[in-house]
Structures are given as structure tokens and as C-alpha cells.
Write an enzyme that holds these catalytic residues in place. Structure first.
Site, PDB file in Angstrom:
ATOM      1  CG  ASP A 284      11.486  25.148 -35.573  1.00  0.00           C
ATOM      2  OD1 ASP A 284      11.769  25.730 -34.522  1.00  0.00           O
ATOM      3  OD2 ASP A 284      11.510  23.907 -35.696  1.00  0.00           O
ATOM      4  CG  LEU A 285      17.793  26.736 -34.802  1.00  0.00           C
ATOM      5  CD1 LEU A 285      18.552  27.119 -36.065  1.00  0.00           C
ATOM      6  CD2 LEU A 285      18.357  27.503 -33.603  1.00  0.00           C
ATOM      7  CG  ASP A 286      16.434  21.166 -32.884  1.00  0.00           C
ATOM      8  OD1 ASP A 286      17.397  20.849 -33.601  1.00  0.00           O
ATOM      9  OD2 ASP A 286      16.085  20.525 -31.888  1.00  0.00           O
TER      10      ASP A 286
ATOM     11  CB  THR B 252      20.438  21.240 -31.666  1.00  0.00           C
ATOM     12  OG1 THR B 252      19.134  21.814 -31.493  1.00  0.00           O
ATOM     13  CG2 THR B 252      21.260  22.129 -32.573  1.00  0.00           C
TER      14      THR B 252
ATOM     15  CE  LYS C  65      12.468  14.214 -31.371  1.00  0.00           C
ATOM     16  NZ  LYS C  65      12.376  13.254 -32.483  1.00  0.00           N
ATOM     17  N   GLY C  66      10.486  20.681 -29.514  1.00  0.00           N
ATOM     18  CA  GLY C  66       9.854  21.962 -29.791  1.00  0.00           C
ATOM     19  C   GLY C  66       9.262  22.645 -28.577  1.00  0.00           C
ATOM     20  CB  ILE C  67       8.377  21.476 -25.256  1.00  0.00           C
ATOM     21  CG1 ILE C  67       7.392  20.602 -26.030  1.00  0.00           C
ATOM     22  CG2 ILE C  67       7.726  22.024 -23.996  1.00  0.00           C
ATOM     23  CD1 ILE C  67       6.166  21.326 -26.514  1.00  0.00           C
TER      24      ILE C  67
ATOM     25  NE  ARG D  35      16.849  26.477 -21.146  1.00  0.00           N
ATOM     26  CZ  ARG D  35      17.632  27.553 -21.196  1.00  0.00           C
ATOM     27  NH1 ARG D  35      17.987  28.154 -20.083  1.00  0.00           N
ATOM     28  NH2 ARG D  35      18.034  28.036 -22.346  1.00  0.00           N
TER      29      ARG D  35
ATOM     30  CB  SER E  34      14.182  28.933 -32.493  1.00  0.00           C
ATOM     31  OG  SER E  34      14.659  27.898 -31.660  1.00  0.00           O
ATOM     32  CB  ALA E  35      11.156  27.185 -28.094  1.00  0.00           C
ATOM     33  CB  SER E  36      16.684  27.202 -29.076  1.00  0.00           C
ATOM     34  OG  SER E  36      18.017  27.207 -28.600  1.00  0.00           O
TER      35      SER E  36
ATOM     36  CG  ASN F 163      21.377  27.790 -25.913  1.00  0.00           C
ATOM     37  OD1 ASN F 163      22.124  28.451 -25.210  1.00  0.00           O
ATOM     38  ND2 ASN F 163      20.592  26.852 -25.403  1.00  0.00           N
TER      39      ASN F 163
ATOM     40  CE  LYS G 157       8.067  27.518 -32.522  1.00  0.00           C
ATOM     41  NZ  LYS G 157       9.182  26.853 -33.236  1.00  0.00           N
TER      42      LYS G 157
ATOM     43  CD  GLU H 111       7.905  24.790 -36.194  1.00  0.00           C
ATOM     44  OE1 GLU H 111       8.238  23.584 -36.150  1.00  0.00           O
ATOM     45  OE2 GLU H 111       8.075  25.565 -35.237  1.00  0.00           O
ATOM     46  CG  ASP H 112      11.090  19.988 -37.154  1.00  0.00           C
ATOM     47  OD1 ASP H 112      11.730  19.043 -36.659  1.00  0.00           O
ATOM     48  OD2 ASP H 112      10.872  21.052 -36.537  1.00  0.00           O
TER      49      ASP H 112
END
Length: 225
Positions: free
Chosen positions: A13-15, A21, A49-51, A53, A120-122, A124, A151, A175-176
Site C-alpha cells: 500500500d502507499l499511503d 499523504t 482513509k484508503g477509500i 475518490r 494503492s487506490a491513489s 497519483n 479494498k 498495509e496500514d
């Protein structure tokens, strides 16, 4: 439980795992919610968080009882506006914003011949990795626009595993968030949860924070379970 010798790659996962971020996401969503007349709360912020856009926007509108007040085109415009604001905010990211221990861990992975990818769901994520100067540590990034389900559905971690060209049992996902841990487990990978928020999902492995992540720690945890 797999043996450490079985592990050949990692899906990240990224964030909240590589960098934080969340503060930028929260600021951008908070500002949009205020503009739309929706009262912001810490509870609402945590739920996002983690959802993805559009799902985040739906949750904000629902929180304000406004889910039926806007057309799909208007909702897309709101989401685009939020993202434009967010992208402007993340321009300030530098390698100093990588979370504790992660730079060293990525170095360990590469030196050890392990593969890594981003789940990641991002949308970006490529830009964020570039700002952090760590793009070359990863063989690929799942494009969330090609993922049908967010997720805790396992799809994004399945895709991230496919980028590694490895079997699920050869992969540890990191994952966090509780939903992310559920996704990793459903994808058949070994779940490493980071932080208290992941404990409810019962990850296979757990560390208190990113500074505790290392190949040695993972090997020890796998051998003791």
C-alpha cells in the site's frame, strides 16, 4: 503460514506505509466538504482513509444528506476539483517524507533480490513515488482506474501480485488499514499489518509502525508463528 524462504516479493500500500499523504487528502476533502455545506468531523475523515475518490465523495455527500442533490457530471467535477487541490498540495513532498524505516527496507528488498509493486487506490501514486525518488524500487504500480472493486476486495492486490509474476504464497502484502489487510488475505498473500488500525483484521504478521519493518523482523515473525 508460509516460510520466509518461500517469499519472493512484496506488494505495498502507499499511503500510511511508504509516506503519509493522508493529511493532504484530508485537507482537500475537508475544503470540498465545507464548500458543499457538509460539516466535517474526525469520524468522517477516518472513514475516508484508503477509500477511492468517487466512493469518498459519496460518503461525504451522504454525511450531509446531499447524496441525491447532484448529477453524476457534477459529482465528477467535485472529485476532479478535490484531486486538483490534492495534487497541488503533494508538490511539497520530498524523500524526507518517506516514513521511518521504509527507505532502508526498500534497500534490503532490492539487495536481497526481492520484487516489489504498489497496490494503492491513489491515481497519483506514480507522481508521489517520483517526488519521493523511489520509483525504481518497484517493478510496477497497479493503475486503480483498471480496478473494478476497492479494498477490502482483493482485486488490487491480485493485480499487484500479477505485476510481480509470482504466486500469492510467495508474496507479503503490507498495509496500514483494516480493509487493506482483508484484501491482502483474500488475495491469498501473507498480510503484514502496520499499526493499531490493522489489528481488527487479524493480519498474519503485525508491527507497531513502519520503523519496525525489516527482512530480519519478518523472518523472525514467520518462524515464530
Amino acid at each position: 503460514m508460509v516460510n520466509f524462504s518461500d517469499i519472493k516479493g512484496f506488494t505495498f500500500d502507499l499511503d500510511g506505509v511508504i509516506t503519509d499523504t493522508a493529511k493532504f487528502h484530508e485537507q482537500a476533502w475537508h475544503d470540498l466538504a465545507t464548500e458543499l455545506g457538509v460539516e466535517w468531523s474526525d469520524t468522517l475523515g477516518n472513514q475516508l482513509k484508503g477509500i477511492g475518490r468517487m466512493d469518498s465523495l459519496s460518503m461525504i455527500l451522504a454525511a450531509g444528506g446531499k447524496q441525491n442533490q447532484f448529477s453524476d457530471d457534477e459529482k465528477k467535477m467535485f472529485a476532479h476539483k478535490k484531486n486538483t487541490h490534492y495534487v497541488a498540495l503533494i508538490q511539497s513532498l520530498t524523500p524526507d517524507d518517506i516514513l521511518p524505516g521504509i527507505t532502508a527496507f526498500l534497500g534490503e528488498i532490492r539487495a536481497g533480490g526481492f520484487l516489489a509493486s504498489i497496490a494503492s487506490a491513489s491515481k497519483n501514486a506514480p507522481q508521489i513515488l517520483k517526488k519521493l525518488e523511489i520509483t525504481n524500487y518497484f517493478v510496477g504500480i497497479v493503475d486503480p482506474s483498471t480496478v473494478s472493486h476497492g479494498k477490502p476486495d482483493p482485486e488490487i492486490f491480485v493485480r499487484a501480485g500479477e505485476l510481480l509474476n509470482l504466486q500469492p504464497k510467495q508474496i507479503i502484502g503490507i498495509e496500514d488499514a483494516s480493509a487493506g489487510v482483508q484484501a491482502i488475505k483474500a488475495a491469498g498473500q501473507t498480510a503484514l499489518g502496520v499499526g493499531a488500525a490493522t489489528q481488527s483484521a487479524k493480519p498474519h504478521l503485525w508491527v507497531r509502525d513502519t520503523a519496525d519493518i525489516s527482512l530480519k523482523t519478518i523472518a523472525m515473525k514467520l518462524s515464530s508463528d
